[in-house]
Design a protein around this motif. Structure first.
Motif, PDB file in Angstrom:
ATOM      1  N   LEU A 187       4.710  -0.415  -3.542  1.00 48.46           N
ATOM      2  CA  LEU A 187       3.105   0.233  -2.883  1.00 48.46           C
ATOM      3  C   LEU A 187       5.036   1.033  -1.740  1.00 48.46           C
ATOM      4  CD1 LEU A 187       2.610  -1.587  -0.632  1.00 48.46           C
ATOM      5  CD2 LEU A 187       1.036  -2.485  -1.816  1.00 48.46           C
TER       6      LEU A 187
ATOM      7  N   CYS B 221      -7.410  -4.453  -6.687  1.00 50.45           N
ATOM      8  CA  CYS B 221      -6.430  -4.460  -8.069  1.00 50.45           C
ATOM      9  C   CYS B 221      -6.619  -6.274  -8.711  1.00 50.45           C
ATOM     10  CB  CYS B 221      -5.103  -5.105  -7.014  1.00 50.45           C
ATOM     11  SG  CYS B 221      -3.652  -5.739  -7.561  1.00 50.45           S
TER      12      CYS B 221
ATOM     13  N   GLU C 277       5.397  -4.506  -2.043  1.00 44.85           N
ATOM     14  CA  GLU C 277       4.551  -5.248  -2.871  1.00 44.85           C
ATOM     15  C   GLU C 277       3.886  -5.596  -3.062  1.00 44.85           C
ATOM     16  OE1 GLU C 277       7.013  -9.128  -4.313  1.00 44.85           O
ATOM     17  OE2 GLU C 277       8.060  -7.174  -5.224  1.00 44.85           O
ATOM     18  N   CYS C 278       2.779  -5.065  -3.560  1.00 46.48           N
ATOM     19  CA  CYS C 278       1.182  -5.824  -4.262  1.00 46.48           C
ATOM     20  C   CYS C 278       1.434  -6.824  -4.703  1.00 46.48           C
ATOM     21  CB  CYS C 278       0.429  -4.937  -5.407  1.00 46.48           C
ATOM     22  SG  CYS C 278      -0.895  -6.041  -5.784  1.00 46.48           S
ATOM     23  N   SER C 279       0.675  -8.075  -4.054  1.00 40.45           N
ATOM     24  CA  SER C 279       1.030  -9.040  -3.297  1.00 40.45           C
ATOM     25  C   SER C 279       0.750 -10.092  -4.085  1.00 40.45           C
ATOM     26  CB  SER C 279      -0.384 -10.170  -1.914  1.00 40.45           C
ATOM     27  OG  SER C 279      -1.207  -9.170  -2.608  1.00 40.45           O
ATOM     28  N   ARG C 280      -0.852  -8.751  -5.495  1.00 42.38           N
ATOM     29  CA  ARG C 280      -1.087  -9.561  -6.527  1.00 42.38           C
ATOM     30  C   ARG C 280      -0.895  -9.000  -8.086  1.00 42.38           C
ATOM     31  NH1 ARG C 280      -7.674  -7.841  -5.238  1.00 42.38           N
ATOM     32  NH2 ARG C 280      -7.754  -9.347  -3.478  1.00 42.38           N
ATOM     33  N   CYS C 281      -0.446  -7.210  -7.739  1.00 39.56           N
ATOM     34  CA  CYS C 281       0.541  -7.635  -8.602  1.00 39.56           C
ATOM     35  C   CYS C 281       2.049  -6.985  -9.302  1.00 39.56           C
ATOM     36  CB  CYS C 281      -0.120  -6.281 -10.189  1.00 39.56           C
ATOM     37  SG  CYS C 281       0.283  -4.320  -8.967  1.00 39.56           S
TER      38      CYS C 281
ATOM     39  N   PRO D  62      -0.433  -7.307   1.302  1.00 38.26           N
ATOM     40  CA  PRO D  62      -0.824  -6.090   0.747  1.00 38.26           C
ATOM     41  C   PRO D  62      -1.628  -6.524  -0.645  1.00 38.26           C
ATOM     42  CG  PRO D  62       1.604  -6.959   0.747  1.00 38.26           C
ATOM     43  CD  PRO D  62       0.608  -7.976   1.242  1.00 38.26           C
ATOM     44  N   LEU D  63      -2.223  -5.393  -0.677  1.00 36.76           N
ATOM     45  CA  LEU D  63      -2.466  -4.598  -2.167  1.00 36.76           C
ATOM     46  C   LEU D  63      -1.562  -2.817  -2.685  1.00 36.76           C
ATOM     47  CD1 LEU D  63      -6.114  -6.732  -1.769  1.00 36.76           C
ATOM     48  CD2 LEU D  63      -4.037  -6.766  -2.881  1.00 36.76           C
ATOM     49  N   CYS D  64      -2.006  -3.269  -3.389  1.00 37.72           N
ATOM     50  CA  CYS D  64      -1.557  -1.712  -3.907  1.00 37.72           C
ATOM     51  C   CYS D  64      -3.135  -0.766  -3.969  1.00 37.72           C
ATOM     52  CB  CYS D  64      -1.356  -1.610  -5.536  1.00 37.72           C
ATOM     53  SG  CYS D  64      -2.029  -2.803  -6.582  1.00 37.72           S
ATOM     54  N   LYS D  65      -4.418  -2.187  -3.936  1.00 44.54           N
ATOM     55  CA  LYS D  65      -5.864  -1.195  -4.513  1.00 44.54           C
ATOM     56  C   LYS D  65      -6.378  -2.073  -3.954  1.00 44.54           C
ATOM     57  CE  LYS D  65      -6.168  -0.885  -9.204  1.00 44.54           C
ATOM     58  NZ  LYS D  65      -6.083   0.029 -10.245  1.00 44.54           N
TER      59      LYS D  65
END
Ligand SMILES: [Zn+2]
Ligand SMILES: [Zn+2]
Length: 190
Positions: free
Chosen positions: A84, A149, A76-80, A143-146
């Protein structure tokens, strides 16, 4: 010493390569992971497929394995915190040494230690730690989804990627003084 299990899909039989230095074979194959690889936030799931593209070279000391492995990383994205998933190709290279032999040519049961090169047992070699190390090294800690993000609203948890205009009218009085200060100095946040 534990013996390698030939039925483990990550254990490779190199008998057909022979021991003549210079012999070379390429092997492309897909295995299903029997154990998850990863770092918690990102993983290569148990049961997912790993595509190996390997080159095996017989050298004096053993078998030099090089090539790539293609895995699917999920997390999973670490921000949102949205799920992912992406494909990751890692480079592999390792020299698997032949075991030491005694004066009669029998294999000496060697103990594995951290510094030891991975050994070949009964013409089998184990790709697991090679794969695990390469994958773990290649996984980002955050990790980031983009790359841009926007993350979650710190106050209500709203996903800001879905609602970039989202904001709250109420500003905590403890922060309002600080907010006024920062207003005069606009900063670009990556
Ligand atoms: Zn995200
Ligand atoms: Zn909010």
């Amino acid at each position: 010493m534990t013996h390698l299990d030939a039925s483990n899909p990550l254990v490779l039989d190199v008998r057909d390569l022979g021991r003549r230095a210079g012999a070379m074979k390429t092997k492309s194959f897909t295995v299903e992971l029997t154990e998850e690889l990863g770092i918690g936030v990102l993983n290569v799931a148990q049961g997912s497929e790993v595509e190996f593209d390997l080159r095996l070279e017989s050298v004096m000391e053993g078998v030099l394995v090089s090539g790539t492995a293609l895995v699917t990383v999920t997390g999973e994205c670490s921000r949102c915190l949205e799920p992912l998933s992406y494909d990751l190709e890692v480079d592999l290279q390792e020299l698997y040494e032949y075991p030491d032999t005694d004066s009669r040519g029998r294999e000496i049961e060697a103990d594995f230690t951290e510094e030891d090169l991975p050994k070949i047992q009964d013409d089998l070699l184990d790709l697991e730690s090679l794969l695990r190390d390469a994958v773990v090294l290649a996984l980002p800690v955050q990790p980031l989804c983009k790359s841009d993000c926007l993350g979650l609203c710190v106050e209500c948890g709203q996903n800001l990627n879905e609602q970039p205009e989202h904001e709250h009218d109420l500003v905590d009085p403890r922060w309002s003084a600080l907010a006024d200060l920062t207003k005069t100095e606009p900063r670009n946040k990556d």
